[in-house]
Design a protein around this motif. Structure first.
Motif, PDB file in Angstrom:
ATOM      1  N   ASP A 183       0.849  -1.181   0.000  1.00  0.00           N
ATOM      2  CA  ASP A 183       0.000   0.000   0.000  1.00  0.00           C
ATOM      3  C   ASP A 183       0.893   1.243   0.000  1.00  0.00           C
ATOM      4  O   ASP A 183       1.959   1.246   0.621  1.00  0.00           O
ATOM      5  CB  ASP A 183      -0.887  -0.016   1.259  1.00  0.00           C
ATOM      6  CG  ASP A 183      -1.761   1.207   1.363  1.00  0.00           C
ATOM      7  OD1 ASP A 183      -2.747   1.303   0.607  1.00  0.00           O
ATOM      8  OD2 ASP A 183      -1.467   2.075   2.215  1.00  0.00           O
ATOM      9  N   THR A 185       0.517   4.138   1.410  1.00  0.00           N
ATOM     10  CA  THR A 185       0.649   4.752   2.740  1.00  0.00           C
ATOM     11  C   THR A 185       1.364   3.849   3.731  1.00  0.00           C
ATOM     12  O   THR A 185       2.246   4.299   4.477  1.00  0.00           O
ATOM     13  CB  THR A 185      -0.736   5.122   3.294  1.00  0.00           C
ATOM     14  OG1 THR A 185      -1.396   6.001   2.379  1.00  0.00           O
ATOM     15  CG2 THR A 185      -0.620   5.783   4.661  1.00  0.00           C
ATOM     16  N   HIS A 186       1.017   2.574   3.746  1.00  0.00           N
ATOM     17  CA  HIS A 186       1.511   1.660   4.774  1.00  0.00           C
ATOM     18  C   HIS A 186       2.688   0.801   4.323  1.00  0.00           C
ATOM     19  O   HIS A 186       3.290   0.098   5.141  1.00  0.00           O
ATOM     20  CB  HIS A 186       0.370   0.770   5.257  1.00  0.00           C
ATOM     21  CG  HIS A 186      -0.789   1.545   5.800  1.00  0.00           C
ATOM     22  ND1 HIS A 186      -0.773   2.102   7.056  1.00  0.00           N
ATOM     23  CD2 HIS A 186      -1.976   1.877   5.243  1.00  0.00           C
ATOM     24  CE1 HIS A 186      -1.909   2.745   7.259  1.00  0.00           C
ATOM     25  NE2 HIS A 186      -2.655   2.634   6.177  1.00  0.00           N
ATOM     26  N   ARG A 248      -1.059   6.188  -7.824  1.00  0.00           N
ATOM     27  CA  ARG A 248      -0.576   6.576  -6.501  1.00  0.00           C
ATOM     28  C   ARG A 248       0.841   6.047  -6.246  1.00  0.00           C
ATOM     29  O   ARG A 248       1.691   6.743  -5.686  1.00  0.00           O
ATOM     30  CB  ARG A 248      -1.525   6.066  -5.415  1.00  0.00           C
ATOM     31  CG  ARG A 248      -2.896   6.746  -5.438  1.00  0.00           C
ATOM     32  CD  ARG A 248      -3.771   6.212  -4.327  1.00  0.00           C
ATOM     33  NE  ARG A 248      -3.254   6.590  -3.022  1.00  0.00           N
ATOM     34  CZ  ARG A 248      -3.371   5.847  -1.922  1.00  0.00           C
ATOM     35  NH1 ARG A 248      -3.981   4.674  -1.975  1.00  0.00           N
ATOM     36  NH2 ARG A 248      -2.881   6.267  -0.777  1.00  0.00           N
TER      37      ARG A 248
END
Length: 259
Positions: A183, A185-186, A248
């Motif tokens: 991911d 973000t993570h 992203r």
């Protein structure tokens, strides 16, 4: 249908849905409810599911399907991804391979590359995965370095301070990560914290980090973080990846290859 095939199908359905009723599973697999009840009971004894009244559920967010039951999931995507990852490797390089079904396919793709049939060595492979080392050890042109450590039966990976000791003494050109989640973000993640720690150290010892992950892993989170998305140079995934998710990753500086 053999018992092993039934168990594999049951576990895959359970991971996908989170919960299965006896009658539902019996209908899906075209066997009797009594057979499914026995299967659920035996799988519960092995702590591969939690038995409930009338069915079964997964253990929770940290549940991990053992490697031997994961080989058929997204098989064609993993083979395409593996071939593309193998093509990123240059003869003579030192390559780190973590455990997992996709990285196992990467090892197989490297083994059949025509330009890697000879050399001194044609490739140096550093791995903490016993199954990958076993498959590649028969290739005399490959130099195989196994990290050492304590074997983790779910993934065949070696973990712990013994593995730390070896990885602390070497460097690799490319680290190829198999992950259960990736991911923006993570970051990249695994189910097990000790496994994640070894994978993280391999990333730190690499000049370039490649994540090999089918589209079902993208945008997902898992318990133990391996590294931030920014530490990954290249993501190789399949064409079913969500375009927004791909965008992203690219904005975060990750080169994305879809195959």
């Amino acid at each position: 249908m053999s018992r092993d095939a039934r168990w594999k199908a049951l576990l895959e359905l359970l991971v996908e849905r989170g919960r299965l009723d006896v009658e539902e599973a019996a209908g899906e697999l075209e066997v009797s409810a009594a057979t499914i009840r026995r299967d659920f009971d035996q799988l519960a004894e092995q702590q591969m599911l939690v038995r409930t009244r009338g069915g079964a559920v997964v253990h929770g967010v940290s549940y991990e399907l053992p490697l031997r039951y994961k080989t058929a999931r997204h098989a064609s995507e993993k083979q395409r991804i593996a071939k593309a990852v193998a093509e990123l490797i240059t003869p003579g390089q030192a390559v780190g391979l973590t455990g997992g079904t996709t990285t196992t396919e990467v090892a197989r793709a490297l083994a059949v590359r025509g330009d890697l049939t000879s050399g001194s060595p044609a490739l140096t492979v550093v791995t903490n995965a016993l199954n990958i080392a076993n498959e590649l050890a028969v290739r005399p042109q490959f130099k195989i370095v196994v990290t050492g450590g304590v074997a983790r039966p779910q993934s065949y990976e070696l973990i712990g301070p013994l593995a730390d000791g070896v990885l602390g003494q070497i460097t690799v050109d490319v680290a190829v990560l198999g992950v259960v989640a990736f991911d923006v973000t993570h970051g990249a993640a695994a189910h097990d914290e000790a496994e994640a720690a070894i994978n993280r150290l391999l990333c730190e010892r690499a000049e370039r980090v490649v994540v090999a992950a089918d589209s079902s892993k993208l945008g997902q989170r898992a318990f133990a973080r391996i590294c931030a998305a920014g530490a990954v140079n290249t993501l190789v995934t399949d064409t079913a990846a969500d375009p927004e998710e791909v965008r992203r990753f690219e904005e975060a500086g990750v080169v994305v290859l879809t195959v």
